[in-house]
Structures are given as structure tokens and as C-alpha cells.
Design a protein around this motif. Structure first.
Motif, PDB file in Angstrom:
ATOM      1  N   LEU A 135     -31.298 -77.055  41.188  1.00 22.07           N
ATOM      2  CA  LEU A 135     -32.072 -77.132  42.424  1.00 22.07           C
ATOM      3  C   LEU A 135     -32.967 -78.369  42.431  1.00 22.07           C
TER       4      LEU A 135
ATOM      5  N   PHE B  32     -26.535 -81.547  49.333  1.00 20.58           N
ATOM      6  CA  PHE B  32     -27.232 -80.277  49.145  1.00 20.58           C
ATOM      7  C   PHE B  32     -28.043 -79.983  50.406  1.00 20.58           C
TER       8      PHE B  32
ATOM      9  N   VAL C  36     -31.033 -73.348  50.042  1.00 24.09           N
ATOM     10  CA  VAL C  36     -30.744 -72.178  49.211  1.00 24.09           C
ATOM     11  C   VAL C  36     -30.681 -70.935  50.095  1.00 24.09           C
TER      12      VAL C  36
ATOM     13  N   LEU D 288     -26.894 -71.864  46.026  1.00 22.47           N
ATOM     14  CA  LEU D 288     -27.123 -73.220  46.512  1.00 22.47           C
ATOM     15  C   LEU D 288     -26.157 -73.429  47.672  1.00 22.47           C
TER      16      LEU D 288
END
Length: 394
Positions: free
Chosen positions: A81, A95, A98, A109
Motif C-alpha cells: 500500500l 493503483f 483500497v 488493493l
């Protein structure tokens, strides 16, 4: 010790992460793989105003806190993370945030879905049609990604292999930072070996207290480059229970025929046993970008009918016996003539010339010049020898 009740919210606050409600994802989830601490699924995602860049199809990479090693899994999950929240580069898988599935106590994720799957699968599927230009581009992209991780994040990946490289729209992207370590922090001594054995540097198998660093990634790059060249799993025919020790003793994969010799030199310089002897990333990138596709490596070809005793010149009456050197370390493709001559009982000369194709690595132009010089010198003396033998037997 990590408190399971509050670690997730703490991570969101500390790293300023987007917490996406699990209800935003489609009910149909397809398992596409398994990461270091949980399964990975592909699914659809509803539009989220606060995350304009999130695509319709995403990947959920999860961790289960109910597993026996949940403490270690959560630490690795948090590590990933943190690094994902810092990484902003096209060579790193994107990314988005979450999420938590409270019904099943699963944490995820939310990352970019790679339409080409992982690099190993991609190479396997395209083994018969992938061209060397694409192979070089993949190697360059991966190296650029590692350079970003090393230089901008001051981090060693420490788990680099072809299943942690994803292919999206034809480009390579690095994923899975679970074992990565910021080099400003203290690395905890560990007794277990983590990672995929063929990609782990020799020192790890010799000293369990050894601390992998940036040079460890360079070693892994060398093995990864070899897999790109071959489209095969490294050491697939070697027993993995003994593979670690064999790697420590110097075992490396052999070059694959038709691989550009410059490329062989690059990955060989990456997987040197001594870390200080391994190439630097900037040098690797420069070499890859200027690599010539010719000449290429080719296996030595020796006719099956020949035995080692055929590899030297012999005259039956013991007048002379001369050897042909076949193990010169010269890095180019050359053709060496295998000469088999004899003077029989009827005193006439019978000579046969058989070609042997030898491929060896060229280090200097001088070595090739010396080979040509000694070859001509050898043939000249051979002619004198045979003429003298013929003259004295008249």
C-alpha cells in the motif's frame, strides 16, 4: 504486533488512500491469479466521481487476515500500500485505492487490470511469433521501471520475476511490492527464503542473514532477460530442492540459439555471482537501447559420426600429429575447417574437409585477428609437412 481491528483505517489515513465501497464492484469476479498474500480477481467497477481515472474493469488483489500467517500478510499488504501510494510511473501498475469485503473479512488493493496477463504467460502464448524487437522493448521497459523504483523511491523490489511483471496494452508494468524494502529503513533479519528460486541471487542460499538490496534486483533482471530470450521457465528441468545450492555453486542457464550476442553479454553481466561486478541500471538501459540483433548465438554443431579422436589431424606413419584448437573464447560466428588427412600404405595422400560450425563470444578484434593469423600459419605448415612427406615417400 498489528491490531487487526484498526490497521486498515490507519493505512487509509497514513497514506491518504481512497477507500472504495465494496458494493461498487460487480458481483461476478473472475480469479486471475494469486499474489504473495491472497488471490487476485478481475471484475467491473462502477464510475466513481472522486476517482476519474478508474477504468470499467479493474483487478482486486486481496489479503485474508484469517490465515495463520496473517501478521506477516498484513505487514506485506501495508508495505505494498505504501509503495503504491508513492509510485507514479507508467512502468508501474496503476493503483486506485483500497476496499474491504466485510462479509468475508477480506481486504483488497484496487489496481489496474492487465489485459495481457503476467509476462510468463504472455511469453508462453506468443513463443512462436514474438519478435526480437518486442523482446528488447520489454526488457527496456522493465529495466526502466526498476530504475524508477531504485532511484525515485530508494527501494529494492526484492521479488522480481516474470509473474510479477504484467502486460497491459503491449507494455510491461511492474507489480507486487510485498517484499520490497525502502533502503533508508532497517531490514529485519529473517531465517526464511522468500521469492522464486531461479531469480534469487546466490548469496541468499549461502547466508540466511544476507540482506538483499538493489544489486539483488540486478541479478533477478539477468534471469528475467534470459526468460524473455527463451520464452521458457528457467531451470525447468532442475530439481528445485537442490537448485538453490547449484545456483550458489555457479549454475546459470545457457544462451538460447538465435539470441543476439550483445543481449547474452548484458544478462550475463547482470547475474554475476559477486554483487559489485553486476552491471549498473543506467548502463543496462543504454546497452539494451543500442543492442544489435546480429550476430547471434548458435550452438556448436559437431557431426554425430565424429568422436573426440576425430578432432585432430593425424598422419598414419606417425610422421606428425597436430591438434585443432576448438575452445577459443571468441565472441562471433566463425567456421572452422576440420581436416582429416592420412598417408596410406600405397603412399598417396587422401584428405577430407568437414565443416564444423562454432559460435563463441567476441571479446576483442585482436583475438579474431590472431585466430586468422594462426589458422593461415597452421595451414601453411601443414602444406609443407604433407609435401615433404609425399616427396620422401616417392
Amino acid at each position: 504486533m498489528i491490531d487487526i481491528d484498526d490497521w486498515f483505517q490507519s493505512a487509509i489515513d497514513d497514506y491518504e488512500l481512497k477507500n472504495i465501497p465494496f458494493e461498487n464492484f460487480g458481483k461476478k469476479k473472475k480469479k486471475i491469479g494469486r499474489g504473495g498474500f491472497g488471490d487476485i480477481y478481475s471484475t467491473t467497477c462502477k464510475s466513481i466521481p472522486s476517482i476519474s481515472a478508474i477504468p470499467e474493469v479493474i483487478a482486486l488483489k486481496g489479503v485474508s487476515v484469517g490465515e495463520e500467517d496473517s501478521g506477516m500478510s498484513i505487514k506485506r499488504f501495508l508495505n505494498e500500500l505504501k509503495l503504491h501510494s508513492m509510485a507514479k510511473n507508467d512502468r508501474i501498475i496503476k493503483f486506485f485505492g483500497v476496499s474491504r469485503d466485510e462479509d468475508n473479512d477480506q481486504y483488497y488493493l484496487i489496481i489496474e487490470f492487465a489485459d495481457g496477463g503476467d509476462l510468463r504467460g504472455y511469453l508462453t502464448r506468443n513463443k512462436n511469433n514474438i519478435q526480437w524487437e518486442e523482446k528488447l522493448n520489454l526488457a527496456i521497459q522493465i529495466t526502466e521501471g526498476i530504475a524508477y523504483i531504485h532511484n525515485e523511491l530508494n527501494t529494492a523490489h526484492r521479488d522480481l520475476h516474470t509473474k510479477n511483471i504484467l502486460i497491459h496494452k503491449g507494455s510491461a508494468k511492474i507489480s507486487d511490492f510485498g517484499l520490497s524494502k525502502c533502503l533508508d529503513s532497517t531490514i529485519t533479519t529473517r531465517s526464511k527464503i522468500f521469492g522464486v528460486i531461479p531469480f534469487i541471487e546466490p548469496q541468499v542460499f549461502h547466508d540466511r542473514r544476507y540482506k538483499p538490496d538493489k544489486k539483488s534486483d540486478i541479478y533477478s533482471l539477468g534471469v528475467l532477460f534470459w526468460e524473455i530470450s527463451s520464452c521458457c521457465t528457467p531451470f525447468r528441468d532442475v530439481n528445485h530442492t537442490t537448485l538453490g545450492n547449484e545456483i550458489f555453486m555457479g549454475l546459470r542457464e545457457k544462451p538460447v540459439p538465435e539470441t543476439p550476442l550483445e543481449y547474452v553479454q548484458i544478462y550475463s553481466g547482470c547475474w554475476e555471482t559477486e554483487p559489485t561486478q553486476r552491471f549498473e541500471l543506467n548502463y543496462i538501459i543504454d546497452r539494451l537501447k543500442t543492442t544489435s540483433l546480429t550476430p547471434v548465438f548458435e550452438d556448436p554443431i559437431i557431426p554425430e559420426s565424429e568422436t573426440p579422436s576425430d578432432l585432430y589431424l593425424k598422419i598414419d606413419n606417425n610422421f606428425a600429429s597436430l591438434s585443432i584448437i576448438t575452445d577459443l573464447d571468441i565472441s562471433t560466428n566463425i567456421r572452422v575447417q576440420h581436416v582429416s588427412s592420412s598417408i596410406n600404405s600405397k603412399n598417396y595422400l587422401k584428405t577430407t574437409v568437414k565443416p564444423i560450425k562454432i559460435s563463441l563470444p567476441l571479446r576483442t578484434i585482436g583475438e579474431l585477428w590472431l585466430l586468422n593469423f594462426f589458422e593461415k600459419f597452421y595451414l601453411f605448415n601443414l602444406m609443407i609437412l604433407l609435401l615433404s612427406s609425399w616427396f620422401f615417400n616417392i
